[in-house]
Structures are given as C-alpha cells and as structure tokens.
Design an enzyme around this catalytic site. Structure first.
Site, PDB file in Angstrom:
ATOM      1  N   GLU A   1      37.373  41.370 -24.362  1.00  0.00           N
ATOM      2  CA  GLU A   1      38.686  41.828 -24.834  1.00  0.00           C
ATOM      3  C   GLU A   1      38.656  43.333 -24.978  1.00  0.00           C
ATOM      4  O   GLU A   1      37.700  43.891 -25.514  1.00  0.00           O
ATOM      5  CB  GLU A   1      39.056  41.251 -26.212  1.00  0.00           C
ATOM      6  CG  GLU A   1      39.492  39.822 -26.253  1.00  0.00           C
ATOM      7  CD  GLU A   1      39.931  39.419 -27.667  1.00  0.00           C
ATOM      8  OE1 GLU A   1      40.220  40.320 -28.506  1.00  0.00           O
ATOM      9  OE2 GLU A   1      39.986  38.206 -27.945  1.00  0.00           O
TER      10      GLU A   1
ATOM     11  N   GLU B   1      52.474  37.990 -28.847  1.00  0.00           N
ATOM     12  CA  GLU B   1      52.430  36.633 -29.421  1.00  0.00           C
ATOM     13  C   GLU B   1      52.950  36.677 -30.853  1.00  0.00           C
ATOM     14  O   GLU B   1      52.304  37.213 -31.747  1.00  0.00           O
ATOM     15  CB  GLU B   1      51.003  36.101 -29.374  1.00  0.00           C
ATOM     16  CG  GLU B   1      50.431  36.005 -27.959  1.00  0.00           C
ATOM     17  CD  GLU B   1      48.945  35.703 -27.945  1.00  0.00           C
ATOM     18  OE1 GLU B   1      48.542  34.679 -28.522  1.00  0.00           O
ATOM     19  OE2 GLU B   1      48.185  36.512 -27.381  1.00  0.00           O
TER      20      GLU B   1
ATOM     21  N   LYS C   1      50.787  35.332 -34.118  1.00  0.00           N
ATOM     22  CA  LYS C   1      49.459  35.812 -34.479  1.00  0.00           C
ATOM     23  C   LYS C   1      49.486  36.342 -35.906  1.00  0.00           C
ATOM     24  O   LYS C   1      50.378  37.117 -36.268  1.00  0.00           O
ATOM     25  CB  LYS C   1      49.002  36.923 -33.528  1.00  0.00           C
ATOM     26  CG  LYS C   1      48.502  36.429 -32.189  1.00  0.00           C
ATOM     27  CD  LYS C   1      47.505  37.404 -31.580  1.00  0.00           C
ATOM     28  CE  LYS C   1      46.195  37.361 -32.326  1.00  0.00           C
ATOM     29  NZ  LYS C   1      45.195  38.296 -31.816  1.00  0.00           N
TER      30      LYS C   1
ATOM     31  N   GLU D   1      48.911  43.125 -34.299  1.00  0.00           N
ATOM     32  CA  GLU D   1      48.341  41.885 -33.761  1.00  0.00           C
ATOM     33  C   GLU D   1      49.330  41.128 -32.879  1.00  0.00           C
ATOM     34  O   GLU D   1      48.932  40.388 -31.984  1.00  0.00           O
ATOM     35  CB  GLU D   1      47.865  40.982 -34.895  1.00  0.00           C
ATOM     36  CG  GLU D   1      46.623  41.482 -35.602  1.00  0.00           C
ATOM     37  CD  GLU D   1      45.418  41.552 -34.669  1.00  0.00           C
ATOM     38  OE1 GLU D   1      45.122  40.550 -33.998  1.00  0.00           O
ATOM     39  OE2 GLU D   1      44.784  42.619 -34.607  1.00  0.00           O
TER      40      GLU D   1
END
Length: 464
Positions: free
Chosen positions: A266, A322, A325, A331
């Site tokens: 990541e 998203e 999250k 985030e």
C-alpha cells in the site's frame, strides 16, 4: 543444433521468461470494499483494466470479485482475515480448508499470485496474534504447496510502524518487541520461500506530522533540488519514499536478511480530509501517485539508493473513496475514483501518459496548517437511531459534556436532535481531543470552520 540442445535452450528461455515476469516492474491497485455505494465487481474490474493496472489486491477472498477477475491478465492478491489467524496457527486442517475453499476452485483462471495472511497485525496492541502470525503463514504455505499452488507467494503486509527507528535510513531497526519473536522468523520464512516482505508505506503521514521539517515536494517525489544525505551510509536521497523503503532494507540487513525482496502492498495520498488534516487534496494526491507510477515503471529499473536497479512491485491505495472506512476524514478519501466510477484525477498505471496530457489540477488550498477554531458537527444524513446512539455516547462520557442541551440549558431550544448532536459532538471533542478523542462518531461527523453557535448558545471548539 541437436534436439537435446534445442530442448535445453527452450527450457532456459521459458525459465528466464517466468523469472523476469515475476519480478518485472509493475504497479497495481488496492480494491477496498468499505463503501455502501460502490460499483459491482464486474464494473470495478472493467474500471481497473481502464486504469491499466497490472495487479489487484483485495482484503479478503470475495468470490464475486475473484470470479470477475477470471480470464483477465490481472495478477491477484487475496487475504486471510485477521480473525482467523489464531485458529489457523494451530490447525493445519483449517488452513487446508481455507485454501481449498477460497483459492483452489479459482486457480489458475484467476491469476492469484499472492496470498497475504492478515493485515497490519503488528500495528494492533500487543496480543497473542502477533506471535501466531508466522505459524499461521507457515500453515497456509503448506496448504498452498499441498494443493499444487506452489507459485503463489505467501506473506503478510506490515505498516512502517514495525520500525522503532527509521531516520537516517541506515539506522533502520525493527521494534524491540517484535524483532526476535516475529520479524526474524518471518524473514527466515520469506527468504526460504523466495517471497516478499510486504510493506505499507505512506510518506503523507510522515510529512503531515512534521510539515515544517519535511519539504512537501520531497514527500511528493516532486523535488528538483532538495537532497538528504544519510551520514551513516553516505547515500543521498531525493525523496521521502526512498528513505522509508531503505530504512526497511537496513532493518532487514541488521538482523541478517538483506536479500529478502520488498513489495509495497500500500502507498498513496489522500485527495481530501478534515479541516485539521493538512495537505489532503486532489493536487497532491495526483502528483504523488503519478510520480510513484513513473518511478516504479521506469526502464531501466531505478530502485532506491540502497538497492539501485532492484524491482519493488507497488500497489496504490485505493481504487475508490470508501465512505464506510473508520477514522479521520482522510481515510475515506484515498481513492483514484469516485464511487460512481469517474476519475477524481487522471492517472495511467502504465506510466506512459505525459503529465501535460492530463486535465489541469485544482490548486491546493490546505498545504499550510489551518490555525483557528474548529467544531465537530453532523456531516451526513443519518437515521434517528444511529444519531441518537452517538449523541448518547458523547453525553455519557461525563465532565458535564451535555449540560447545555438538557432542559433549561442555553442550547436546549430548539429541541432538535441534529442541533443537540452538533453541540454534544463539539463539546466532546473539545474536552477529549487532548487525550485521543476524535471527531468521527462512526462516520457521522466532520470538522468545520463554521461556528454553529446561535443566540445565547455558544458551542465549545477545538483550537488548532
């Protein structure tokens, strides 16, 4: 040339081709699923193909996604969930069952190349899972070989907090609480099986903590004339990502495993965040991710100062913004795409599109820390139940957090659930931020610079 010579030559060429493909420069995408508004897997895979990514990492073994990846040329990484690690570590039958159920039926039509056991396990507070991690990895690897899937590389992704020292890079050292009991056994396994140490590396977070110490362009891989020389190794660095990668190389060397390959599982940069989150914007996100692709698809291979010319396969986080999250606003804003499938900014994983061909990026407006008051308010539509539960939590922490929204208080009227929640969330954050309290409340809230006070009702605030 004799038939035997011809066969030997063909065998050598086939082996060379396989080996080259395994470690060739390639950049992929992390396909997270923590959103309630994301496209179906078949649509998502089409979008990934459009980005020209080479690898797809998912955080489970979702059968719908894996079926959508069938007969594509995308390499795939799947994951054993954290909660199974303890049981698998002592139960070979359970490991066999997981591989047989989640991998065997799809392989090789779905090109599963990597099987990761857990996610950032060593970032969690000390627990038995730390010490069960490597035994679980060994059992999964045994299962993989048992079912004839020996080409699949098995490992586990670790965050950069596995290091207790990372600057200068030559001082890279694994944390003392994991070095002997976890890292050395893990590296021994990875070295023996010719797998990778999978690492999650985010220059954004390192820069955001010290924005006046670390130059932003240096963190974005955009620096033209800024260099940092490591006094221990004499190596010169032109970007923060190389520093962080080399710190891991030096940490491995320190415990006797300098030849284990790295794989960036990541990396990325947020395209938005809360008012208190510096540098999270589209301009920086596009700049960083485009530069990462450029670096890791370069030919000849660039590598890092400590390992020049060494390939480091790399995955960008993440495919989508998203909305479910947990954590601060950043985030939920690491995506390359909006949930409707449109690009947040142009990007090409092949590295062949010149920057000049992309649409202009919006000017960044939060590269300097915000200084002033901030409040915590409801940031999205929420049903009465979840809003009421979060309000009750904020008010239940004591310290007279919600006195002013009780009957007779200055903020009781109008008797509105949202207004009362805004007050409670702001009051909670103001009182508990210094001890770790956040403006999150299960994703219901956002920080705001706009004062929600009215009349005689004055909302508590946080000063940045």
């Amino acid at each position: 040339m004799s038939c035997l010579s011809t066969l030997l030559l063909l065998s050598f060429l086939a082996f060379a081709s396989f080996s080259s493909a395994e470690i060739s420069s390639q950049v992929g995408i992390c396909y997270g699923q923590l959103g309630n508004n994301l496209p179906v897997p078949t649509k998502s895979i089409d979008l990934i193909k459009g980005l020209k990514a080479k690898i797809v990492k998912i955080y489970d073994a979702n059968p719908q996604i894996l079926k959508a990846l069938k007969n594509t040329d995308l390499q795939v990484s799947v994951m054993v969930p954290n909660e199974l690690i303890n049981n698998i570590s002592t139960n070979q039958t359970l490991a066999d069952q997981w591989v047989k159920t989640n991998v065997v039926p799809l392989y090789p039509d779905t090109m599963i190349h990597y099987l990761l056991v857990g996610n950032e396990i060593l970032s969690n507070p000390l627990n038995t899972t730390w010490f069960n991690l490597v035994p679980a990895i060994r059992k999964i690897r045994y299962s993989v070989k048992k079912f004839g899937l020996g080409k699949i590389k098995v490992g586990t992704p670790l965050a950069i907090d596995m290091l207790e020292s990372s600057f200068p890079p030559s001082n890279g050292t694994f944390r003392s609480d994991i070095s002997e009991k976890v890292m050395i056994p893990l590296l021994h396994f990875l070295n023996r099986t010719k797998s990778f140490l999978f690492i999650d590396v985010y220059p954004y977070f390192a820069w955001a903590v010290q924005p006046t110490v670390i130059n932003l362009d240096y963190a974005l891989l955009q620096s033209k004339n800024i260099t940092v020389t490591d006094p221990g190794s004499g190596l010169t660095y032109t970007n923060l990502l190389d520093q962080m990668i080399d710190a891991v190389y030096f940490a491995m060397k320190r415990v006797g495993y300098s030849d284990v390959r790295l794989f960036i599982a990541e990396t990325g940069w947020p395209n938005a965040g809360g008012v208190d989150q510096i540098g999270a914007n589209i301009y920086n996100a596009a700049t960083y991710n485009r530069n990462v692709i450029k670096k890791f698809t370069a030919k000849p291979v660039v590598g890092t100062p400590a390992k020049p010319g060494v390939v480091v396969p790399t995955l960008l986080f993440a495919l989508y913004n998203e909305n479910q999250k947990p954590g601060p606003g950043t985030e939920r804003h690491f995506g390359l795409l909006y949930p409707n499938g449109t690009n947040i900014y142009g990007i090409d994983f092949s590295g062949k599109t010149p920057t000049s061909e992309y649409e202009p990026l919006p000017r960044p407006r939060n590269n300097e820390p915000y200084k002033g008051k901030v409040w915590c308010v409801v940031g999205r539509k929420a049903n009465v139940t979840e809003l009421g539960e979060s309000l009750a939590y904020a008010c239940g922490q004591g310290n007279r957090t919600c006195d002013e929204i009780r009957p007779g208080g200055k903020c009781y009227k109008p008797d509105s659930l949202v207004l009362h929640a805004n007050y409670a969330f702001s009051s909670y954050w103001a009182q508990f931020k210094s001890s770790g309290g956040t403006c999150y409340f299960n994703g219901l809230t956002i920080p705001t610079k706009r004062d929600p006070s009215y009349g005689f009702c004055k909302f508590p605030s946080v000063t940045l």
